[in-house]
Design an enzyme around this catalytic site. Structure first.
Site, mmCIF file in Angstrom:
data_model
loop_
_atom_site.group_PDB
_atom_site.id
_atom_site.type_symbol
_atom_site.label_atom_id
_atom_site.label_comp_id
_atom_site.label_asym_id
_atom_site.label_seq_id
_atom_site.Cartn_x
_atom_site.Cartn_y
_atom_site.Cartn_z
ATOM 1 C CG ASP A 93 -0.187 0.180 2.533
ATOM 2 O OD1 ASP A 93 0.800 -0.551 2.756
ATOM 3 O OD2 ASP A 93 -0.551 1.057 3.336
ATOM 4 C CD GLU A 155 4.175 1.221 6.902
ATOM 5 O OE1 GLU A 155 4.991 1.537 7.769
ATOM 6 O OE2 GLU A 155 3.810 2.037 6.024
HETATM 7 ZN ZN LIG Z 1 6.933 2.354 4.151
#
Ligand SMILES: [Zn+2]
Length: 450
Positions: A93, A155
């Site tokens: 992501d 994340e």
């Molecule tokens: Zn990163």
């Protein structure tokens, strides 16, 4: 097994394909937060799984977090008997692009300029992802040690992997963990990140009135809550910008220094603005010191502002904590300090506080030794040790679950990569050096266990 000089060639030949894969990944705007297409996140998840299978990972599957987070992709390659296991980490992501007019080329149209590939996620962290693919490909899918890989899908916002690991620790059991989501100060300078600061965050509320009142009728003797809050905030730093909270002392720093010009440029600091905190060198402040910032404020907006005394004001305050210090203790001392700073007996309330401890890597085991040697050989230079001012909650969970595991943090995200900003980029040759580092690392780790 191939010897190291061969591997330089093997990796070099893999690079055009690796860059193409990176471009393919950058083209998918996998932004895992509200307001962006979840479809695109799943598309990136799919492609990641497909690529893992192609390079030789087995049991490739999606890990679905319980809290509604985005899937992580997992795979493994069993190693030869008695060989250690290495867990690779990256995330697919990315951050939102921000103002697109600030991008020289569109954020999701990967473009090469002067040896760098531009696009959102080019460095953070799709570079880490393709580095892992290429590392396994360099061994034709049969690396000399056991491998596991986890590629996280959220994340950048509300990372769900740390809680997943707590529920399913065995899946992630490894002797060495490589987190390829970092980088050097300057390209071509081999770097290991061995410490991360912790953090503490809280909301402070100051109230002086039950309700808003007319500032013409009452202004003068009646204190305004916002001015009271500003008094508190203004006293958290001294005139030179050093953080002063009784009981909190910075730690010492023994790693590399960060050059001021590079740092100012990376921070996009305006040319006339001073750096603050004159008591310690830049790297010591950044990687072993306290910092304190207001990250949000609740106040009436200018639009619609009326002639009123403000009754209540709130600030969200974030403190970065030296890697070796207790973040809970820092939070407690900060709360205590606020009570001494509040002026005019205004009512003070502190809510919504939490902490994340810092991290210090083990540097005396075979994994660290192999990593250090691999960096030196891949870059033809002596590796330097740096810290990071930010935390990676994953490192804490992994080191709690597997106290013996060694965690190596590196990657192709140099300071000029502008991660999270406009015109994010990765240096293509730096990416090659990181792939080579990982390949040499696996060989050296296997040799140590042969
Ligand atoms: Zn990163």
């Amino acid at each position: 097994m191939a010897t190291s000089p061969d591997m330089h060639q093997v990796v070099h030949q893999l690079m055009p394909k690796t860059i193409n894969t990176l471009k393919q990944l950058i083209s998918i705007p996998s932004i895992a937060t509200e307001g962006y297409s979840n479809q695109k996140v799943l598309e990136a998840a799919h492609l990641t799984a497909e690529l893992l299978q192609t390079v030789g990972f087995q049991n490739v599957r999606q890990l679905i977090p319980a809290n509604g987070g985005r899937p992580a992709i997992y795979g493994e390659i069993p190693g030869p008997p008695d060989m250690p296991t290495v867990l690779l980490y990256a995330h697919y992501d990315v951050q939102p692009p921000g103002p697109t007019e600030e991008w020289i080329s569109p954020p999701f149209e990967p473009t090469e300029r002067d040896g760098r590939l531009y696009g959102r996620g080019a460095a953070d962290d799709k570079s880490g992802l393709v580095a892992h693919f290429a590392t396994i490909q360099a061994f034709d899918g049969k690396p000399p040690v056991g491998m596991k890989i986890v590629v996280e899908g959220d994340e950048e916002f509300d990372s769900s992997l740390p809680s997943y690991i707590q529920l399913h620790p065995n899946l992630f059991k490894a002797d060495v963990v490589i987190i390829a989501d970092h980088g050097s100060i300057r390209v071509g300078e081999p770097t290991l990140t061995t410490s991360l600061r912790g953090s503490a965050v809280l909301t402070v509320e100051v109230r002086t009135l039950k309700d808003k009142q007319h500032n013409g009728v009452f202004g003068g003797p009646v204190p305004d809550a916002f001015i009271a809050l500003c008094h508190i905030i203004a006293n958290l730093h001294d005139k030179e910008g050093n953080v002063h909270i009784p009981g909190l002392e910075p730690s010492t720093w023994q790693g590399a220094d960060i050059p001021e010009e590079i740092f100012r440029h990376a921070a996009t600091l305006l040319p006339t603005v001073d750096l603050i905190g004159n008591e310690r060198p830049l790297s010591a402040q950044l990687w072993a010191g306290y910092s304190l910032n207001v990250i949000g404020i609740d106040m009436p907006a200018i639009e619609g502002a009326s002639n009123s005394l403000i009754d209540v004001a709130r600030a969200r305050i974030n403190v970065r904590v030296p890697p070796d210090q207790d973040a809970e203790r820092a939070l407690a001392l900060l709360k205590q300090h606020f009570t001494t700073l509040v002026p005019w007996h205004a009512a003070l309330t502190i809510t919504d506080s939490h902490t994340c401890d810092g991290f210090i890597a083990k540097t005396d085991g075979p994994g660290y030794q192999a990593g250090h040697q691999a960096l030196k050989e891949a870059y033809h230079a002596e590796p330097q040790v740096i810290g990071d001012g930010a935390s990676i909650p994953l490192t804490n969970v992994l080191s709690q679950q597997f106290p013996k595991a060694e965690i190596l943090i590196w990657g192709a995200e140099d300071l000029a990569a502008s991660i999270h900003g406009p015109n994010e980029s990765v240096d293509v040759r730096e990416l090659e050096r990181i792939v080579l580092t990982q390949v040499l690392f696996l060989q050296k780790l296997a040799q140590k266990n042969a």
